[in-house]
Scaffold this active site. Structure first.
Site, short mmCIF file in Angstrom:
data_model
loop_
_atom_site.label_atom_id
_atom_site.label_comp_id
_atom_site.label_asym_id
_atom_site.label_seq_id
_atom_site.Cartn_x
_atom_site.Cartn_y
_atom_site.Cartn_z
CB THR A 1 14.46 83.63 52.49
OG1 THR A 1 13.81 84.90 52.31
CG2 THR A 1 13.44 82.61 52.95
CB CYS B 1 9.65 90.38 54.03
SG CYS B 1 8.88 89.73 52.52
CB THR C 1 11.80 75.06 53.56
OG1 THR C 1 11.80 76.48 53.42
CG2 THR C 1 11.78 74.42 52.20
CB ILE D 1 19.05 83.51 58.48
CG1 ILE D 1 19.03 82.11 57.88
CG2 ILE D 1 20.35 83.78 59.16
CD1 ILE D 1 20.07 81.86 56.78
CB SER E 1 6.70 83.65 60.24
OG SER E 1 5.80 84.52 59.62
CE LYS F 1 2.09 85.27 54.43
NZ LYS F 1 3.30 85.01 53.62
N GLY G 1 15.47 76.31 52.83
CA GLY G 1 15.61 74.86 52.71
C GLY G 1 16.98 74.40 53.18
CG ASN H 1 9.49 89.82 58.29
OD1 ASN H 1 10.66 90.01 58.03
ND2 ASN H 1 8.65 89.22 57.47
#
Lengths: 306, 257
Positions: free
Chosen positions: A195, A132, A268, A193, A24, A48, A219, A129
């Site tokens: 971010t 965020c 990413t 996880i 997402s 998204k 990343g 989510n």
């Protein structure tokens, strides 16, 4: 080499033709990548993050690069759950395999209403989510305590029978407790996880690169953190775990599955190489051939800790 | 319009000013669809994010695209080490590009470029018969693409901030001089934000439509991640749009600077 392999996995009762899911926030609603390959190549797409009402997100710059990764502070810019349902979901359902809605909210009522609206659609799964990091009321405030995670899970569970996947934040002291709290209130699976909260500063201007000052770190650099947390959570819960965080190769995907994930999300890496999910799928197929596997689920959780 | 992602062979490479590189790549499929003002998104080995670079020139017959970029950090430095016959991993052509309109032979367009904002003006200049190019740089040693714009047929005015070459000052005054003639059908600008703002205001003063190309830190480049947001006011409505997909070219009067 041309042996046909069945790469399918089942997560929370939902069958994915392969375990690779677009993460997402990195893949829109799928439409932006169809020039390169059809969406049905992917096991699934986590769309998204959507909120009850449309959101403009944070001011730019929203992107900063880091060694082996990046920060983002998009701030959940999205057209709202109604636009998702009427405009984007039908196309994604038609062109893709498993379509997962991703929902974020500020209040329990936001979560409840958004999930209620999704309940009557043909979306296959709902990822909730609670993680965020970019919006004060973006859900992370719920995801950092067991009480908050439990409250959101209980609320959305009460309005839908669709499979619920709780997306967890790594920015907590003990992610295992949060996962258990979600499980106890009826989550069908967890994904992790999201971010890690990060920051970069421009040393010439002494200003943070992100206008939001801080943002979510993703990343390849975060991969070991993700593997560790997936391993800890998978060992502690009885529901399925979807692993994500820095996966960019099929070896990464195998590693994540050995840590305990039934499926993986790739985010990413798509920015670096839009074909990376397909390369991961091809690599997994080869791994099955090389290791004489009948199902990728045979490797889930098979790490043998010292 | 479709875009492509592949490894494309480098046909030409030249350092056209200190740390500024010009590349020509062979990409017939993509070149067929490419338009002036669009960009390419180049992978830098060892880096997570690609680097968005404006298309400078398009040769549809030869199936080539040219782009020019400045080395500003490790990523662009890595890309600049690729040489002729190497392959470059690129997504292209991306974004909307400049609008190209029918104009009469008596009319002309003005292209305004600042520094590394000059390259897209070459491809745009090639789309019109009468082109006035006003390009600004910090100093003489930073001047690029003057001869290219002349080759393409533009009447070129070079400005330098320090007066070391051409007109001493910013592009706004020469732009105003040109607009005073009343021959300009359209103004196009690409460069630093203050320059874009000045170009938009000057064009507005003379009631000439203006398009500007914006820049923002990007991740996906194709519209999926919503990382490269810009504020646009369209028909009285405040919008947050994507530079990569809704732009990079916007109507000047719509941009909220």
């Amino acid at each position: 080499m041309s042996m046909e392999k069945d790469l399918s996995v089942t997560v929370a009762g939902v069958r994915f033709p392969n375990p690779v899911i677009a993460a997402s926030g990195t893949y829109g609603f799928g439409q932006d990548y169809t020039d390169l390959y059809p969406l049905n190549k992917l096991g699934g797409i986590s769309c998204k993050g959507t909120t009850l009402l449309p959101k403009d997100g944070n001011p730019a710059p929203r992107i900063a690069e880091t060694p082996a990764g990046m920060l983002n502070s998009v701030g959940l810019q999205n057209p709202g759950v109604d636009a998702f349902i009427s405009k984007y979901l039908p196309i994604a359902k038609k062109e893709g395999n498993v379509i997962i809605a991703n929902v974020a909210g500020a209040t329990l009522e936001d979560y409840k209403q958004a999930v209620q609206r999704l309940d009557t659609t043909d979306v296959d799964m709902i990822e909730v989510n609670i993680s965020c990091p970019n919006v004060k009321q973006g859900g992370a405030s719920w995801g950092v305590s067991c009480e908050g995670a439990a409250a959101v899970t209980k609320t959305v569970r009460s309005v839908t029978k669709k499979p619920l996947m709780l997306k967890l934040t790594p920015n907590v002291t003990n992610i295992v407790d949060i996962a258990k709290a979600a499980e106890a209130e009826g989550a069908d699976c967890v994904s992790l996880i999201n971010t890690l909260l990060g920051m970069r500063i421009d040393i010439k201007t002494r200003r943070p690169i992100l206008k939001n000052n801080v943002g979510g770190f993703s990343g390849p650099a975060v991969f070991p953190v993700a593997v560790r947390m997936v391993w800890q959570v998978a060992n502690a819960v009885n529901i399925d775990v979807v692993g994500m965080g820095g996966i960019s190769t099929s070896e990464d995907a195998v590693e994540m599955m050995m840590a305990g994930a039934k499926a993986v999300q790739i985010g990413t890496a798509v920015f670096t190489d839009p074909y990376s999910p397909l390369k991961v799928i091809e690599g997994l197929k080869q791994y099955m051939i090389d290791n004489n596997l009948n199902s990728l689920e045979e490797i889930t959780g098979t790490v043998q800790p010292w | 319009m479709p875009y492509f992602c592949d490894k494309y062979r480098i046909l030409e490479r030249e350092e056209i000013a200190k740390d500024i590189y010009s590349y020509v790549i062979s990409c017939p499929e993509a070149a067929a669809y490419a338009r002036a003002g669009q960009f390419v998104h180049i992978r830098a080995e060892g880096y997570t994010l690609r680097r968005p670079i404006s298309i400078c020139e398009i040769d549809k017959k030869k199936g080539t695209v040219r782009f020019v970029f400045e080395v500003r950090g490790g990523g662009t430095d890595k890309i600049s080490q690729l040489t002729v016959d190497d392959y470059m991993d690129i997504i292209l052509p991306l974004g909307n590009g400049f609008s190209v309109n029918e104009i009469s032979d008596e009319k002309s367009i003005v292209v305004v470029g600042g520094g590394i904002g000059v390259p897209p003006m070459c491809g745009l200049a090639a789309c019109y018969k009468n082109v006035k190019a006003i390009i600004g740089f910090r100093s003489k040693d930073r001047v690029i693409l003057e001869e290219d714009l002349k080759r393409i047929g533009a009447d070129v005015t070079v400005c330098t901030d320090d007066g070391s070459y051409g007109y001493n000052g910013v592009v706004t005054l020469p732009l105003e001089e040109e607009l005073k003639k009343g021959k300009t059908a359209m103004v196009y600008a690409c460069g630093p934000l203050p320059m874009l703002k000045a170009a938009v205001n000057t064009a507005k003063k003379y009631n000439v439509p203006c398009e500007v190309s914006l820049e923002e830190r990007m991740a996906c480049g194709v519209g999926a991640c919503v990382g490269c947001a810009c504020r646009i006011n369209r028909n009285g409505e405040n919008l947050v749009l994507r530079v990569c997909k809704d732009g990079p070219v916007f109507k000047g009067e719509e941009v909220v600077f």
